[in-house]
Each structure stands twice: as C-alpha cells, then as structure tokens.
Design a protein around this motif. Structure first.
Motif, PDB file in Angstrom:
ATOM      1  N   ALA A 124      63.759 -79.080  14.837  1.00  0.00           N
ATOM      2  CA  ALA A 124      63.994 -78.102  15.658  1.00  0.00           C
ATOM      3  C   ALA A 124      64.955 -76.649  14.684  1.00  0.00           C
ATOM      4  CB  ALA A 124      65.329 -78.308  16.951  1.00  0.00           C
ATOM      5  N   LEU A 125      64.756 -76.532  13.272  1.00  0.00           N
ATOM      6  CA  LEU A 125      65.813 -76.510  12.469  1.00  0.00           C
ATOM      7  C   LEU A 125      64.406 -74.996  12.299  1.00  0.00           C
ATOM      8  CD1 LEU A 125      66.030 -78.707   9.246  1.00  0.00           C
ATOM      9  CD2 LEU A 125      67.943 -77.379  10.534  1.00  0.00           C
ATOM     10  N   THR A 126      65.186 -73.397  11.674  1.00  0.00           N
ATOM     11  CA  THR A 126      64.732 -72.730  11.410  1.00  0.00           C
ATOM     12  C   THR A 126      64.199 -72.258   9.634  1.00  0.00           C
ATOM     13  OG1 THR A 126      66.285 -70.852  11.708  1.00  0.00           O
ATOM     14  CG2 THR A 126      64.845 -71.959  13.641  1.00  0.00           C
ATOM     15  N   CYS A 127      65.392 -73.178   9.210  1.00  0.00           N
ATOM     16  CA  CYS A 127      65.225 -72.713   7.847  1.00  0.00           C
ATOM     17  C   CYS A 127      63.709 -72.840   6.946  1.00  0.00           C
ATOM     18  CB  CYS A 127      66.320 -73.734   6.993  1.00  0.00           C
ATOM     19  SG  CYS A 127      66.305 -75.527   6.812  1.00  0.00           S
ATOM     20  N   GLY A 128      63.812 -72.710   6.093  1.00  0.00           N
ATOM     21  CA  GLY A 128      62.729 -72.316   5.106  1.00  0.00           C
ATOM     22  C   GLY A 128      62.286 -73.915   4.292  1.00  0.00           C
ATOM     23  N   MET A 147      75.506 -72.686  -2.227  1.00  0.00           N
ATOM     24  CA  MET A 147      74.081 -72.786  -1.613  1.00  0.00           C
ATOM     25  C   MET A 147      74.355 -72.898  -0.317  1.00  0.00           C
ATOM     26  SD  MET A 147      71.710 -75.639  -2.387  1.00  0.00           S
ATOM     27  CE  MET A 147      71.109 -74.685  -4.807  1.00  0.00           C
ATOM     28  N   SER A 148      73.731 -71.918   0.408  1.00  0.00           N
ATOM     29  CA  SER A 148      73.855 -72.102   2.003  1.00  0.00           C
ATOM     30  C   SER A 148      72.567 -73.840   2.430  1.00  0.00           C
ATOM     31  CB  SER A 148      72.763 -71.135   2.657  1.00  0.00           C
ATOM     32  OG  SER A 148      71.939 -71.410   1.826  1.00  0.00           O
ATOM     33  N   PHE A 149      72.909 -73.885   2.977  1.00  0.00           N
ATOM     34  CA  PHE A 149      72.269 -75.641   3.865  1.00  0.00           C
ATOM     35  C   PHE A 149      72.600 -75.356   5.442  1.00  0.00           C
ATOM     36  CE2 PHE A 149      76.293 -76.435   4.097  1.00  0.00           C
ATOM     37  CZ  PHE A 149      77.290 -77.453   5.048  1.00  0.00           C
ATOM     38  N   SER A 150      71.362 -76.109   6.326  1.00  0.00           N
ATOM     39  CA  SER A 150      71.267 -76.736   7.274  1.00  0.00           C
ATOM     40  C   SER A 150      71.387 -77.907   7.694  1.00  0.00           C
ATOM     41  CB  SER A 150      69.808 -76.401   7.804  1.00  0.00           C
ATOM     42  OG  SER A 150      69.570 -75.501   7.697  1.00  0.00           O
ATOM     43  N   GLY A 151      71.937 -77.864   8.883  1.00  0.00           N
ATOM     44  CA  GLY A 151      72.755 -79.350   9.085  1.00  0.00           C
ATOM     45  C   GLY A 151      72.043 -79.685  10.308  1.00  0.00           C
ATOM     46  N   ILE A 152      71.730 -81.162  10.289  1.00  0.00           N
ATOM     47  CA  ILE A 152      71.938 -81.436  11.552  1.00  0.00           C
ATOM     48  C   ILE A 152      72.574 -83.417  11.647  1.00  0.00           C
ATOM     49  CG2 ILE A 152      69.486 -83.854  12.414  1.00  0.00           C
ATOM     50  CD1 ILE A 152      67.850 -81.595  11.294  1.00  0.00           C
ATOM     51  N   ILE A 153      72.698 -83.289  12.935  1.00  0.00           N
ATOM     52  CA  ILE A 153      73.931 -84.040  13.390  1.00  0.00           C
ATOM     53  C   ILE A 153      73.197 -85.133  15.147  1.00  0.00           C
ATOM     54  CG2 ILE A 153      76.157 -85.098  15.203  1.00  0.00           C
ATOM     55  CD1 ILE A 153      77.745 -82.659  13.616  1.00  0.00           C
ATOM     56  N   VAL A 154      73.547 -86.190  14.397  1.00  0.00           N
ATOM     57  CA  VAL A 154      72.406 -87.597  14.608  1.00  0.00           C
ATOM     58  C   VAL A 154      74.065 -87.907  16.438  1.00  0.00           C
ATOM     59  CG1 VAL A 154      71.123 -89.365  15.024  1.00  0.00           C
ATOM     60  CG2 VAL A 154      70.983 -87.620  13.488  1.00  0.00           C
ATOM     61  N   ALA A 155      73.805 -87.509  17.399  1.00  0.00           N
ATOM     62  CA  ALA A 155      74.429 -88.140  18.106  1.00  0.00           C
ATOM     63  C   ALA A 155      74.012 -88.993  19.401  1.00  0.00           C
ATOM     64  CB  ALA A 155      75.238 -86.477  18.837  1.00  0.00           C
ATOM     65  N   ALA A 156      72.464 -89.718  19.658  1.00  0.00           N
ATOM     66  CA  ALA A 156      71.977 -89.436  20.644  1.00  0.00           C
ATOM     67  C   ALA A 156      71.692 -91.456  20.740  1.00  0.00           C
ATOM     68  CB  ALA A 156      70.437 -89.593  20.227  1.00  0.00           C
ATOM     69  N   GLY A 190      79.871 -74.183   4.978  1.00  0.00           N
ATOM     70  CA  GLY A 190      78.993 -73.136   5.423  1.00  0.00           C
ATOM     71  C   GLY A 190      77.755 -72.985   6.062  1.00  0.00           C
ATOM     72  N   ALA A 191      77.589 -74.030   6.856  1.00  0.00           N
ATOM     73  CA  ALA A 191      75.901 -74.754   7.540  1.00  0.00           C
ATOM     74  C   ALA A 191      75.390 -73.703   8.135  1.00  0.00           C
ATOM     75  CB  ALA A 191      75.559 -75.767   8.392  1.00  0.00           C
ATOM     76  N   ASP A 192      74.381 -73.196   7.608  1.00  0.00           N
ATOM     77  CA  ASP A 192      73.539 -71.956   8.587  1.00  0.00           C
ATOM     78  C   ASP A 192      72.948 -72.032   9.860  1.00  0.00           C
ATOM     79  OD1 ASP A 192      73.713 -70.677   5.893  1.00  0.00           O
ATOM     80  OD2 ASP A 192      71.367 -71.085   5.439  1.00  0.00           O
ATOM     81  N   GLU A 193      72.761 -73.096   9.806  1.00  0.00           N
ATOM     82  CA  GLU A 193      71.801 -73.756  11.843  1.00  0.00           C
ATOM     83  C   GLU A 193      73.129 -74.724  11.595  1.00  0.00           C
ATOM     84  OE1 GLU A 193      68.541 -73.660  11.556  1.00  0.00           O
ATOM     85  OE2 GLU A 193      67.998 -73.727   9.976  1.00  0.00           O
ATOM     86  N   LEU A 194      73.113 -75.556  12.912  1.00  0.00           N
ATOM     87  CA  LEU A 194      73.246 -76.985  12.846  1.00  0.00           C
ATOM     88  C   LEU A 194      72.279 -77.292  14.501  1.00  0.00           C
ATOM     89  CD1 LEU A 194      75.233 -79.268  12.823  1.00  0.00           C
ATOM     90  CD2 LEU A 194      76.441 -78.029  13.623  1.00  0.00           C
ATOM     91  N   VAL A 195      72.015 -78.055  13.866  1.00  0.00           N
ATOM     92  CA  VAL A 195      71.398 -79.100  14.994  1.00  0.00           C
ATOM     93  C   VAL A 195      71.671 -80.498  15.714  1.00  0.00           C
ATOM     94  CG1 VAL A 195      68.661 -79.950  15.788  1.00  0.00           C
ATOM     95  CG2 VAL A 195      68.745 -77.704  14.554  1.00  0.00           C
ATOM     96  N   VAL A 196      72.500 -80.118  16.796  1.00  0.00           N
ATOM     97  CA  VAL A 196      72.837 -81.316  17.320  1.00  0.00           C
ATOM     98  C   VAL A 196      71.924 -82.549  18.183  1.00  0.00           C
ATOM     99  CG1 VAL A 196      74.985 -82.093  18.518  1.00  0.00           C
ATOM    100  CG2 VAL A 196      75.120 -80.318  16.713  1.00  0.00           C
TER     101      VAL A 196
END
Length: 384
Positions: free
Chosen positions: A87-91, A1-10, A42-48
């Motif tokens: 900031a994600l573009t996924c559904g 299954m596809s997924f999106s990722g967010i990494i909190v690095a602030a 396999g992340a489709d997108e990654l927001v850092v």
C-alpha cells in the motif's frame, strides 16, 4: 531524512483482554500514540494495517491526523506487513519503519537512530540487553541456566529500505511464519544493526502491562482540568415510554425530538464537548439531517467521548440532573448510572444522576416538558 511508516494493528490482542490497539491509554487509544509518534517525527505517509472491517474504527481513532490510510491485514503478521508494504507509494530507496501498535510509547530519538543506521546496514531494530538472569524450565521446575551474554530484547519499529524488505519477503521460502522483519532480512543475507532501544517502548501483552504504561505516562505528562456544562429541554407528547440517560422508562407520554430525545444524554454530550471546546451537539449531529432521525443518543455520547480521547484527554467524572414533575426517576437512577458508566468506561462512583422538580413552576412544573443539566470534568494534556 524522510521515511514511510507501517503500523501493524490487525491482531486480536487476546492476551491483553482483546482489542488492545483500541483501548485507552493515558486518555487516548493505544493506536493513536504510535500514529502520532511516527507522523510527528516526519513520516511522509503512514499505512495502518487493521483487521478486515475495522477501517471505520481506525478512522474514529485517528480523526484529525493526516497522511495516513488503512489497509486490511491477513491472518498472520507476515501477511499484514506485506499488505502494508504493497500500500506504500514511496520509492524503492525510501526508509520504511514497521511498528507494532502494541508499543505505544515510541520516542523520536529511537526513530532517528534507526534511520541513521541504514547508512551502514540493510536493516535496523531497537534492542535492549537482557539484564535478568535466565532459566530454562520444565514442569514447573528449573531445568537449566541460559547464558545471557550477547542476548538482546528486540523492539519495534524495525527499519529497512523498501526494496530491501520487499525483496527479502519475496525470497522467504520457509514453511514457518517469520517472527519479525529483521529475521526475514537476515535470512536473505542482509546485515541488521542493533540500535539503542528504550525501556519505555514496552509491548502491551498482558492486562497488567497497561497499568505499567499508565504509570510511566503519569510521570511524564502534565494534565489540566477542564469542566464543561450542558443543558437540554424537550417537550412532552403522546407516547408510552421515555428515554432518559440511556434507559427506557415506562410513562404515559414521551419526549419529542429529532432523535430519541434523551435529554439527559444530550446535556451530557454537550458537557463533554464543552470541556474540550468542540462546539455543541447540533454542530456534530444537526437536527436537519435525516440520518439522525430517531437515532439513539448513545451514539452522540460515544462520539463526544471519542473526541475527548482524540484530544489526549480522559473523563474524570460526570453529573446529570433531570428536572421534571413526572416520571419518577429514583427507581431507575441506578440503571441510568450503570448505563452511562458503561458507555464512558467509567467506574460507577464517577457517575452521578439526580432528579428534582421545579415545585410546579415554569414549563417543567406545568408538565409541558423535561429539562436536563450536566457537568463533566475532563483532564487533558498540557501542551509543551
């Protein structure tokens, strides 16, 4: 299954000595470990999510990776996560994994368990049962016993479908900031599954945690030793000082070049680039580019060191030899070693600077120019 990722690095990472997400671990920055783990899974997108103004630093840290972008975070974690979600573009049905940059040793199996758990729950988090006996304390004395039955140590990443976590955050009305996303979803009435965590998925909170993580990595990573060499020359011209190995040395001449003509750092930069087969200094900083006119060679050396880190490598030691009749290098040698050690984050005993003459022979012997040679030893991970 596809997924999106967010990494909190602030965050500031003050308890670990500051900027822990940018510090090297096993030869590469802490943040890069998490980014590679999510992208390789396999992340489709990654927001850092980074602190405002840290975007360039993230670009250097994640150079060579794709499918990622940065967004500026907020003053607290909840604000940073909300910025990442926006900031994600996924559904709306896409699984989203929200991860702390301070947990670099993320395994693919944990990711798979989290995504699978979303088939029967509104959220999922990796957790480990509390094994130690617990005590409540006051004023340095034991004040009671805390039963550990049913207690778990929560880890990240935490997984939710996008619409679930966004809806839960929108409904949060409490005055205090949530400690994590699982508490937000649960407070909104969601069911959050606990999946098997990983003891290696430790959070880097204190300086000693880095030593523990390094020890874990050394047990699971095989390294190969690479050696690179560098050579550079510059001619003498009119001037009142010369830059050598990052130190300005008083002299009745200066070295002529497009940048500051620091032959020692130029040779060392080439040695590092050679060790990881990344071309030479001219490939990265062309002398035809006016941007580098008069530039400090510190920038060149730092760039090469960052590329070593991006390869997962670590610099073991460096050795520079300056070849000239004048100026005398020995009075400045210690300062040169200290400067290079500081730039490369190496112990002083891993940095050597030497000087020799050519006994009056050749262009250096005639006083027409100065030459520098350098050797660098680098360790890089062996590909599986």
């Amino acid at each position: 299954m596809s997924f999106s990722g967010i990494i909190v690095a602030a965050g500031s990472g003050s308890r670990a000595g500051g900027d822990k997400q940018w510090r090297a671990l096993g030869g590469k920055p802490v943040l890069r470990w998490s980014a590679e783990a999510l992208l390789n899974a396999g992340a489709d997108e990654l927001v850092v999510v980074v602190a405002p103004g840290a975007e360039d630093r993230a670009a250097e840290t994640l150079a060579g990776l794709s499918k990622w972008r940065t967004v500026a975070g907020g003053a607290v974690r909840a604000e940073s996560v909300s910025a990442g979600l926006a900031a994600l573009t996924c559904g709306p049905e896409q699984p989203v994994l929200i991860h702390d940059a301070a947990r670099p040793l993320l395994d693919r199996a944990v990711i798979d368990r989290l995504i699978a758990a979303l088939d029967h729950a509104d959220g999922a988090l990796p957790a480990l049962p509390v094994a130690d006996s617990l005590r409540r304390g006051a004023d340095g004395l034991m004040a009671g016993v805390v039963e550990r039955d049913g207690l778990w140590r929560a880890q990240t990443p935490q997984a939710f479908r996008r619409d679930t976590i966004e809806t839960a955050y929108a409904a949060w009305t409490e005055t205090e900031a949530p400690t994590d996303e699982a508490s937000v979803v649960q407070r909104h009435g969601g069911r959050v599954a606990l999946v098997e965590g990983d003891p290696r998925l430790m959070k880097l909170t204190y300086p000693e945690d880095f030593a523990m993580a390094e020890a874990l990595l050394s047990q699971q990573t095989r390294y190969q030793t690479r050696i690179g060499s560098g050579y550079d020359v510059h001619r003498w011209g009119p001037g009142g000082s010369v830059w050598l190995c990052g130190i300005e040395v008083p002299h009745d001449q200066t070295l002529i070049g497009h940048s500051d003509a620091d032959a020692g750092l130029h040779a060392l930069t080439d040695a590092l680039l050679g060790a990881i087969a990344e071309g030479d200094i001219g490939d990265h900083f062309p002398p035809t580019d006016p941007k580098w006119k008069g530039a400090s060679s510190d920038l060149f050396l730092l760039h090469a060191a960052q590329l070593v880190a991006a390869h997962g490598g670590r610099i073991v030691n460096v050795d520079v030899t300056l070849i000239c009749e004048r100026p005398k290098v020995k009075p400045h040698r210690q300062a040169m070693r200290e400067r290079i050690a500081g730039l490369l984050a190496l112990p002083l005993d891993a940095v050597s600077v030497k000087a020799t003459t050519s006994e009056g022979l050749g262009f250096t012997g005639r006083g027409e120019g100065l030459a520098a040679q350098a050797v660098a030893t680098v360790e890089t991970p062996v590909s599986a």
